[in-house]
Design an enzyme around this catalytic site. Structure first.
Site, PDB file in Angstrom:
ATOM      1  CG  HIS A 149       0.531  -6.747  -1.776  1.00 38.85           C
ATOM      2  ND1 HIS A 149       1.169  -5.803  -2.194  1.00 38.85           N
ATOM      3  CD2 HIS A 149      -0.616  -6.835  -2.279  1.00 38.85           C
ATOM      4  CE1 HIS A 149       0.285  -5.518  -3.422  1.00 38.85           C
ATOM      5  NE2 HIS A 149      -0.737  -6.186  -3.317  1.00 38.85           N
ATOM      6  CE  LYS A 161      11.972   0.843   5.601  1.00 40.38           C
ATOM      7  NZ  LYS A 161      11.714   0.182   4.388  1.00 40.38           N
ATOM      8  NE  ARG A 162       2.146   1.214   9.873  1.00 41.26           N
ATOM      9  CZ  ARG A 162       0.925   1.251   9.802  1.00 41.26           C
ATOM     10  NH1 ARG A 162       0.155   1.635   9.087  1.00 41.26           N
ATOM     11  NH2 ARG A 162       0.236   0.486  10.873  1.00 41.26           N
ATOM     12  CB  THR A 164       7.091   0.975  -2.749  1.00 41.15           C
ATOM     13  OG1 THR A 164       6.081   1.165  -1.672  1.00 41.15           O
ATOM     14  CG2 THR A 164       6.346  -0.051  -3.894  1.00 41.15           C
ATOM     15  CE  LYS A 177       6.674   5.356  -2.826  1.00 42.53           C
ATOM     16  NZ  LYS A 177       5.655   5.047  -1.609  1.00 42.53           N
TER      17      LYS A 177
END
Ligand code: 26Q
Length: 821
Positions: A360, A554-555, A662, A666
């Site tokens: 990843h 997001k992070r 991802t 979404k």
């Protein structure tokens, strides 16, 4: 044991039946009546009533898998970011409306209950949420899959913003009990640490260890509109009885209790994803703890129906979600060889047929390595096994006829043990050597993986590497998160898209239909209003639902470049102040995301965003033209409210750094247009929706490489671009932090003087231009809506059902089990 026919109620799904069930569960399950029940108790009772309806399916599925001796997939992940379960289970069972009616008849507002459920936040971000989407898809497709992980007492921390800064709070998510799980005290395995190894009659024994028990907790994973279900089995640490008894016998009661606590710490908390791999001993203990219990469990399950290991690799597939569970490899070898006395070569044969691994990340500093010294202290037997695997592998490689492969430099590079400086085991290399398949998570990522970080291995084993582009579950991310849009899609093309997302392509037939476009905008607007209500309640600020909603959720990570977004916001602010009379397209720029507690730069960026928001939002000249918000505590439940309200999706990582993303999927599924670099899955999103329906900007991965090679000079860019210089000077001089003007000097220097590793400045001008293009499109309401619809219509391939079907067919070689319904 004899199997008697149980007499149990066949539970019905009517509102009446549900009303009875909830009443029964409140009385007999929770121990309350309607007078004493608090909302929390009603939620618990309703959850139990729903769970009861899942159990029946669960039993049927488990029985069928057993009868058909189906091959099972074990999905090993340190993280499962499930979020809430109640709504999701109602949707899967098709009883949402009936339950709402049932609760209403009991005087309870279901929507209020839904918000009381704590998120199961047993994950950091993308990797953990991917695992949750994959469980949903495996169940929906009927693939016999088990999720295995850790039942952390404390999940991802809760983020508060206090005076603009992130403050972390522990997330004790089990406070009110967890109605979804089944504790299995009878399923416990010993997990050993420390000690030493001895040879005894040809076999190795691992002795004088400390032992912790792993106890199972099962959660049912329902498939959508099918009787198929799966199981998520999470392990919790339990101290061994022997341990405290011995201390207790010596009269030291307090020490006995303390020792229990210490060994149970192993499943206490989720480690936050840091910018670099932190070599914490407890993290290594966690990784071994859960894979050891899992390997013992799968061997036991296999041996229940097989008398030899002959068919082991036909019946078992083990998937490694990144390298975090990679110790499963030496652990399975240890169990087969040392405990079940299988010859080494035979065990290695099984291993290579059983394991597969997903990578990843491309960033070398994020690849896991463990200190040899630490491994030898904690897992001496596993270190021996790793050395043996390495020796065999290097021998094979050095005997290779291929040119260049056997030279010493090459051998040193591919060794599982990094010998430069302090010796460390490279976990990704171990995963590659012992797996039959290694995949990346987007086309670009899989390409770069074989070209860069794993190039040597791709040369040795070209057939081992492949791609499976990530996906997301349309059940949670459209059907559940956006009722207005889901309803509109149902009315337009029917309801099948929930099971076959390619059906969304049929929306193209209403492309250009003014009435549909109007309804589409109305649905989006409803979602914006829902979000605004929550934001206004928290901040007291007013937001315009007709503004362009621009989101980066997001992070917080430097590579994701929230800073690039901030630079655009500051530039826009400066331009508005200089010319407020221009016809500005009103924007709400929304940020959300957590920073790892030890990641200082990420936390400083959060503070900068909040300081900029403070300035912009209270400048009377700006008004509606620009609002900036930082939504605290981003997680699955916040995402479900925020994402459906987006018009523009910021996916602006430095090309070559985001493995897939991802969130990008979404947001596009919810009709947001992507503002993105050619990175990760953005590229495939662009292919799917068409170049006219996405804003692509900035350097490509190849250009980034070339720029680095040629000597990148960020200061020159700073000096030559007036708008950029103004924004950066404001950051440097404390324009956004008048009380502490030096606060953001480090940010300035990182970008201008210290190399700007993520090339923020290199993409600034292109980014600002692309934002201007977005403004122009947005005012052409029909054209924007048409593009938004094209985005929804093009999302077929980003369903996690498609991804799981690929894994099942190409990697795991598993088939759906017929569950009869
Ligand atoms: C490792 C060692 C010690 C402590 C923590 C960790 C750790 C924990 C979590 C390392 C990494 C993670 C999470 C990584 C992650 O979420 N990666 C993302 O995975 C997504 C699913 O494939 C991709 O879409 C994203 O691009 C990728 O960043």
């Amino acid at each position: 044991m004899t199997a008697v026919g149980l007499e149990f109620d066949q539970l019905k799904s009517s509102a009446d039946a549900l009303r009875r069930s909830v009443s029964n569960r409140l009385m007999y399950g929770v121990g309350k009546d309607a007078v004493t029940a608090r909302p929390q108790d009603w939620l618990h009772a309703a959850a139990l009533a729903v769970r009861d309806r899942l159990v029946e399916r669960w039993m049927v599925t488990t029985r069928r898998q057993y009868d058909q001796d189906a091959k099972r997939v074990y999905y090993l992940s340190m993280e499962f970011l499930i979020g809430r379960t109640f709504s999701n289970a109602l949707l899967a069972l098709g009883i949402h409306d009936a339950m709402k009616e049932a609760l209403a008849s009991l005087g309870v507002d279901m929507d209020a209950l839904i918000d009381l459920e704590p998120d199961a936040a047993l994950g950091n971000g993308g990797l953990g949420r991917l695992a949750a989407c994959f469980l949903d898809s495996m169940a929906t497709l009927g693939i016999p899959g088990f999720g295995y992980g850790i039942r952390y007492d404390y999940g991802m921390f809760r983020q508060q913003i206090v005076n603009g800064e992130q403050v972390e709070e522990p997330d004790y998510w089990l406070r009110s009990g967890n109605p979804w799980e089944f504790p299995r005290p009878e399923v416990q395995y010993p997990v050993h640490f420390g000690g030493r190894t001895v040879q005894r009659n040809g076999t190795v024994e691992w002795i004088e260890t400390h032992t912790v028990n792993a106890m199972a907790y099962d959660t049912i994973i329902p498939g959508y509109a099918t009787s198929a279900t799966n199981t998520l089995r999470l392990w919790s640490a339990r101290a061994c009885e022997e341990l405290d008894l011995s201390a207790f016998n010596q009269g030291d009661y307090q020490r006995a209790v303390e020792a229990r606590n210490l060994s149970e710490n192993v499943s206490r908390l989720l480690y936050p994803d840091d910018s670099t791999m932190a070599g914490r001993e407890l993290r290594l203990r966690q990784e071994y703890f859960f894979v050891s219990a899992t390997m013992q469990d799968l061997i036991r399950r296999y041996l229940r129906t097989h008398s030899t290991f002959g068919r082991f690799s036909d019946k078992v597939a083990v998937h490694l979600n990144d390298t975090h569970p990679v110790l499963a490899i030496p652990e399975l070898i240890r169990l087969l060889v040392d405990v079940h006395h299988m010859p080494w070569d035979e065990a290695m044969g099984h291993i290579k047929r059983v394991f597969s691994y997903t990578n990843h990340t491309l960033m070398p500093e994020a690849l896991e390595t463990w200190d040899v010294e630490l491994l030898s202290r904690l897992l001496p037997r596993h270190l021996e096994i790793i050395f043996d695997i390495n020796a065999a592998f290097l021998r094979e490689a050095s005997e290779s006829k291929e040119k260049g492969v056997h030279d010493l430099d090459f051998i040193r590079r591919i060794s599982l043990v990094d010998e430069y400086g302090q010796r460390r085991v490279r976990m990704a290399y171990l995963a590659i050597v012992a797996s039959h398949t290694v995949n990346g998570v987007s086309k670009l990522h899989s390409q770069l993986m074989t070209r860069h970080i794993f190039a040597d291995f791709a040369r040795l084993f070209p057939e081992r590497f492949t791609n499976v582009t990530n996906g997301i579950t349309p059940r949670r991310w459209l059907a559940q998160a956006s009722p207005p849009l889901a309803r509109l899609v149902d009315e337009t093309i029917g309801t099948q898209w929930r099971k076959d997302l390619f059906e969304l392509g049929a929306l193209r037939k209403v492309a250009g239909d003014a009435a549909f476009e109007e309804a589409f905008r109305a649905a989006k607007r409803e979602n914006k209003v829902r979000l605004i209500q929550r934001m206004t309640a928290r901040t007291g600020l007013a937001f315009n639902p007709d503004a362009l909603f621009d989101m980066q959720v997001k992070r917080m990570h430097e590579y994701k470049r929230q800073l690039l977004n901030v630079l655009h916001v500051i530039t826009r602010y400066n331009r508005i102040v200089q010319a407020p009379e221009r016809d500005w397209v009103p924007r709400v720029v929304l940020f959300a995301g957590k920073a790892a507690s030890a990641y200082r730069m990420a936390k400083t960026i959060i503070r900068l965003i909040n300081d900029v928001a403070e300035k912009v939002n209270h400048d009377p000249v700006v008004g509606d033209r620009l609002k900036v918000v930082f939504v605290p505590n981003y997680g699955v439940s916040v995402a479900e409210v925020v994402i459906p309200a987006a018009d523009l999706s910021e996916q602006i990582s430095t090309a070559g750094t985001e493995a897939s993303g991802t969130g990008n999927m979404k947001l596009a599924l919810n009709g947001a247009l992507t503002m993105g670099t050619l990175d990760g899955a953005n590229i495939e999103i662009g292919e799917a929706v068409g170049a006219d329906n996405i804003f692509i900007f900035g350097n490509t991965a190849d250009q980034v490489d070339a720029l680095r090679g040629a000597g990148y000079r960020p200061r020159q860019i700073y000096e030559e671009n007036a708008g950029l210089r103004m924004a950066l000077d404001q950051i440097r001089r404390g324009f956004f932090a008048p009380d502490d003007p030096a606060r953001y000097q480090e940010i300035f220097h990182t970008l201008v003087d210290w190399g700007d590793h993520y090339m923020v400045l290199a993409d600034y001008a292109a980014f600002v231009q692309a934002q201007e293009a977005a403004d122009r499109r947005f005012v052409d309401v029909r054209s924007w809506t048409a593009s938004a619809i094209e985005n929804v219509a093009g999302m077929g391939m980003f369903s996690s059902d498609r991804a799981i079907a690929e894994y099942a067919r190409e990697i795991w070689h598993t088939k759906p089990v017929d569950t009869g319904r």
